[in-house]
Every structure is written in C-alpha cells, then in structure tokens.
Write a protein that holds these residues in place. Structure first.
Motif, PDB file in Angstrom:
ATOM      1  N   PHE A  19       0.928  -1.089  -0.015  1.00 48.20           N
ATOM      2  CA  PHE A  19      -0.092   0.099   0.138  1.00 48.20           C
ATOM      3  C   PHE A  19       0.750   1.294   0.046  1.00 48.20           C
ATOM      4  N   ASP A  20       0.695   2.041  -0.978  1.00 48.19           N
ATOM      5  CA  ASP A  20       1.387   3.304  -1.471  1.00 48.19           C
ATOM      6  C   ASP A  20       2.817   3.033  -1.512  1.00 48.19           C
ATOM      7  N   ILE A  21       3.560   1.975  -1.657  1.00 49.33           N
ATOM      8  CA  ILE A  21       4.856   1.961  -1.882  1.00 49.33           C
ATOM      9  C   ILE A  21       5.344   1.164  -2.940  1.00 49.33           C
ATOM     10  N   PHE A  22       4.188   0.211  -3.539  1.00 45.49           N
ATOM     11  CA  PHE A  22       4.412  -0.208  -4.800  1.00 45.49           C
ATOM     12  C   PHE A  22       3.789   0.098  -5.888  1.00 45.49           C
ATOM     13  N   GLY A  23       4.027   0.116  -7.096  1.00 43.95           N
ATOM     14  CA  GLY A  23       3.405   0.139  -8.280  1.00 43.95           C
ATOM     15  C   GLY A  23       4.346  -0.049  -9.445  1.00 43.95           C
ATOM     16  N   PHE A  24       3.379  -0.372 -10.558  1.00 46.15           N
ATOM     17  CA  PHE A  24       4.153  -0.596 -11.780  1.00 46.15           C
ATOM     18  C   PHE A  24       3.134  -0.139 -13.074  1.00 46.15           C
ATOM     19  N   ALA A  25       3.913  -0.027 -14.296  1.00 45.56           N
ATOM     20  CA  ALA A  25       3.167   0.711 -15.094  1.00 45.56           C
ATOM     21  C   ALA A  25       2.858  -0.638 -16.139  1.00 45.56           C
ATOM     22  N   ILE A  26       2.013  -0.377 -17.113  1.00 48.81           N
ATOM     23  CA  ILE A  26       1.593  -1.271 -18.016  1.00 48.81           C
ATOM     24  C   ILE A  26       1.609  -0.517 -19.345  1.00 48.81           C
ATOM     25  N   GLU A  27       1.564  -1.161 -20.453  1.00 44.63           N
ATOM     26  CA  GLU A  27       1.722  -0.657 -21.886  1.00 44.63           C
ATOM     27  C   GLU A  27       0.605   0.387 -22.165  1.00 44.63           C
ATOM     28  N   GLU A  28      -0.658  -0.139 -22.165  1.00 38.84           N
ATOM     29  CA  GLU A  28      -1.855   0.548 -22.406  1.00 38.84           C
ATOM     30  C   GLU A  28      -3.007   0.260 -21.444  1.00 38.84           C
ATOM     31  N   PRO A  29      -4.098   1.130 -21.265  1.00 36.03           N
ATOM     32  CA  PRO A  29      -4.214   2.440 -22.039  1.00 36.03           C
ATOM     33  C   PRO A  29      -3.310   3.492 -21.278  1.00 36.03           C
ATOM     34  N   GLY A  30      -3.532   4.822 -21.790  1.00 34.04           N
ATOM     35  CA  GLY A  30      -2.712   5.849 -21.081  1.00 34.04           C
ATOM     36  C   GLY A  30      -3.503   7.073 -21.463  1.00 34.04           C
ATOM     37  N   ASP A  31      -3.019   8.227 -20.948  1.00 33.94           N
ATOM     38  CA  ASP A  31      -3.489   9.653 -21.478  1.00 33.94           C
ATOM     39  C   ASP A  31      -2.361  10.288 -22.255  1.00 33.94           C
ATOM     40  N   VAL A  32      -3.056  11.129 -23.157  1.00 30.18           N
ATOM     41  CA  VAL A  32      -2.297  12.033 -24.000  1.00 30.18           C
ATOM     42  C   VAL A  32      -2.471  13.426 -23.924  1.00 30.18           C
ATOM     43  N   VAL A  33      -1.368  13.978 -23.716  1.00 30.04           N
ATOM     44  CA  VAL A  33      -1.524  15.620 -23.485  1.00 30.04           C
ATOM     45  C   VAL A  33      -0.968  16.338 -24.762  1.00 30.04           C
ATOM     46  N   GLU A  34      -1.496  17.422 -25.261  1.00 29.87           N
ATOM     47  CA  GLU A  34      -1.046  17.965 -26.447  1.00 29.87           C
ATOM     48  C   GLU A  34      -0.889  19.452 -25.917  1.00 29.87           C
ATOM     49  N   LEU A  35       0.396  20.233 -26.131  1.00 31.80           N
ATOM     50  CA  LEU A  35       0.754  21.248 -25.440  1.00 31.80           C
ATOM     51  C   LEU A  35       1.235  22.226 -26.545  1.00 31.80           C
ATOM     52  N   SER A  36       0.564  23.434 -26.558  1.00 31.83           N
ATOM     53  CA  SER A  36       1.176  24.497 -27.626  1.00 31.83           C
ATOM     54  C   SER A  36       1.319  25.839 -27.250  1.00 31.83           C
ATOM     55  N   ARG A  37       2.335  26.386 -27.458  1.00 32.22           N
ATOM     56  CA  ARG A  37       2.482  27.605 -26.986  1.00 32.22           C
ATOM     57  C   ARG A  37       1.307  28.914 -27.691  1.00 32.22           C
ATOM     58  N   ARG A  38       1.187  29.808 -26.960  1.00 38.81           N
ATOM     59  CA  ARG A  38       0.304  30.992 -27.358  1.00 38.81           C
ATOM     60  C   ARG A  38       0.801  32.197 -26.880  1.00 38.81           C
ATOM     61  N   ASP A  39       0.579  33.341 -27.496  1.00 41.01           N
ATOM     62  CA  ASP A  39       1.104  34.557 -27.317  1.00 41.01           C
ATOM     63  C   ASP A  39       0.634  35.095 -25.996  1.00 41.01           C
ATOM     64  N   GLU A  40      -0.478  34.863 -25.347  1.00 42.86           N
ATOM     65  CA  GLU A  40      -0.826  35.677 -24.181  1.00 42.86           C
ATOM     66  C   GLU A  40      -0.352  34.663 -22.955  1.00 42.86           C
ATOM     67  N   PRO A  41       0.243  35.434 -21.863  1.00 42.31           N
ATOM     68  CA  PRO A  41       0.653  34.430 -20.708  1.00 42.31           C
ATOM     69  C   PRO A  41      -0.280  33.588 -20.116  1.00 42.31           C
TER      70      PRO A  41
END
Length: 311
Positions: A19-41
């Motif tokens: 509990f709270d000390i073990f974890g492992f990753a699997i191949e899928e599913p997963g989230d995807v993030v798209e990040l793009s610059r814009r002119d305004e801060p």
C-alpha cells in the motif's frame, strides 16, 4: 519548440501487500496531452476529450495543469503562454492511475516544451502535486511508475526515496475494470488508522517476499507474497463479486490477484501471456455473470513509462 505531445501509461498501485509503496506501469491504456505555445501568458485548457465534461477546466484545479504551474513556478518562468488538450483514455475513478497519467503526461510535455531542464526523477515531486489535487494525497505509487516505467518501490516519502527493481521477463499483468466507479478519496477514508502487530508482521513478510520474488524471478514466491491482510479486506467490500473474481483468476493460472489502486479495477499477475489472458477472460466472465460489464487489458510490465510522441 512550439508544440509537444506526451503519453503517460496506466498503472497498478499497491500491488496487493504494498500500500502506497509499490506500483508498476502497463503498456496501455494511457492519457495523451497536447501542449502548444500561445502569445498571451498563462495556461489554458482548451479541450478535454473523453471525460464526459466531468473534469474541471480551471488550470489550477485540474491535475494535468496543476503540475505545469508548479513546474513553471519552480523554474521562475512567469510569462509563458500555453494551450492544453487532454485526451482521457481511461475511466475516472478506475483504480488504473487515471489522474496520475494526466499529471505525468502534463509535466513531461511541459518539461519537453522547455527543453528538458529537469530529469525524469526531478519531475516526480511535481507529478505528485497532481495526485494531491485529484485525491487529496500526494502519493507516488501511480505517478512514479507512470513517469519512470517498470516496477517502482517508494522506500520513503520524507525524504522522497524511490527506486525501480527488475522483474521477470515472462511476468504479465491482467487488468480488469468493471463498469463501476470508486472515488479514491472515499476509498482512503474507510481505511483504519491503526493496524495490529500481527497483521503488520504478516504484511512486512509479504512485502519482502514480493520484492525478492520479482528480483529472483521466483514465480511461486511472487504468488505466495501477493497477500494483503491490511487494505484488501476493507476495500474489497466496495467491489461486487470481489472474492469470486479473485478466485476465478487464480483458478485459471494467475499467480495472485488483488485490487488495483483504490479499485474497482482488479489485477492479476501471471507467468506467460497465455495464462494472463486465460485469467482475464475468467475474471471478465465472472463479472458478466453478475451483470457487470468489464474491460480487459493484458500487458507486460511497461519498462519505459511516459514518452514524448512524434508530431
């Protein structure tokens, strides 16, 4: 760099006795993030795809962007402007590390956009802030493996001490997600604050056994050690047919079976992909017999974790 896209995989946390000390990753599913610059801060969430409108669009309240804000503050960057698109490819409240995948994909994308000023290990505390905003607890057993890949052990939270251990090449995970939802905050609320000495000793033995079994590729020891005498007895009451589904997995070749994270997803570990698929089909069938649809994922342990995707 004006835009970047990053993927972060689903994870199995706790892994029965850890509990709270073990974890492992699997191949899928997963989230995807798209990040793009814009002119305004400022960071603006322009779209979230797959959440049915349930997640907050406010950058200070969403796990995917909170991590970016913390990273920018740490780097003393005040004038950056970004637009964010989040692809939610796993259900909320699933026990598959949904919020962690969003947080990790977000912080990896931002780090890449800035030219990778921090290492993956240095990004971990920022990813944990995404978990804090999502579940009220900055635990690392989902974000750690999603970010770093492999089987992760969190030795300490104060100070943070995290490392990965080798796993057998023929070890496969079966992850079954019944079509119900458990809120992580609720699942933590029902846990007891005190544990008996007897159960503590038993749990410590299983933790040591699981680590040794993974590192020695001792499949029998892995199975014998996948026993949780502290968390599972409490949380399993939230999952319909838990005992029957667990037995179905073990009767069909799984080494062991338990709750994935806070649930309701359940996972099993097996030797070989054929056993993993057989166990998964049996688990799915048992849920179906109770009138509960369940998704199924079979995967080797993902050793790579989050990745930047080619545009």
């Amino acid at each position: 760099m004006n835009s970047v896209k990053a993927f972060a995989p689903a994870t199995v946390a706790n892994v029965a006795c850890g509990f709270d000390i073990f974890g492992f990753a699997i191949e899928e599913p997963g989230d995807v993030v798209e990040l793009s610059r814009r002119d305004e801060p400022g960071i603006v969430i322009t779209s979230i795809i797959g959440d049915e409108g349930r997640l907050p669009r406010n950058a200070e309240k969403n796990a995917v962007t909170v991590v970016m804000l913390h990273l920018l503050k740490h780097l003393r960057i005040k004038d950056l402007g970004c637009e964010v698109i989040l692809h939610k490819n796993m259900p909320l409240g699933s026990g598959m590390g949904s919020s962690a995948a969003s947080a990790v994909a977000g912080v990896v994308a931002m780090n890449e956009l800035l030219g990778n000023p921090l290492t993956r290990e240095e990004l971990l505390p920022f990813a944990m802030e995404g978990e804090r905003i999502a579940s009220g607890s900055a635990h690392a057993d989902n974000v750690g493996p999603s970010l770093l890949g492999g089987f992760v052990v969190i030795r300490s939270y104060t100070p943070l001490d995290i490392f990965t251990i080798p796993v057998p090449e023929d070890l496969y995970c079966t992850l079954v997600h019944p079509d119900i939802e458990i809120n992580t905050k609720d699942a933590r609320f029902i846990l007891r604050n005190e544990v008996s000495l007897k159960n503590t000793i038993a749990q410590m033995g299983n933790v040591a056994g699981l680590v040794a079994g993974l590192m020695k590729a001792d499949y029998d020891l892995i199975g014998r050690s996948m026993v949780d005498v502290i968390i599972e007895p409490v949380r399993s009451i939230l999952i319909p047919e838990f005992k029957e589904v667990k037995q179905a997995a073990i009767s069909n070749g799984a080494l062991g079976c338990s709750i994935s994270g806070a649930g309701p997803s359940m996972f099993a570990l097996s030797r070989g992909i054929d056993n993993a698929r057989k166990a998964g089909e049996a688990m799915q069938k048992r849920f179906a017999e109770a009138g509960i649809e369940a998704g199924l994922h079979v995967s080797a342990i993902n050793k790579n974790g989050a990745m930047v995707l080619a545009e």
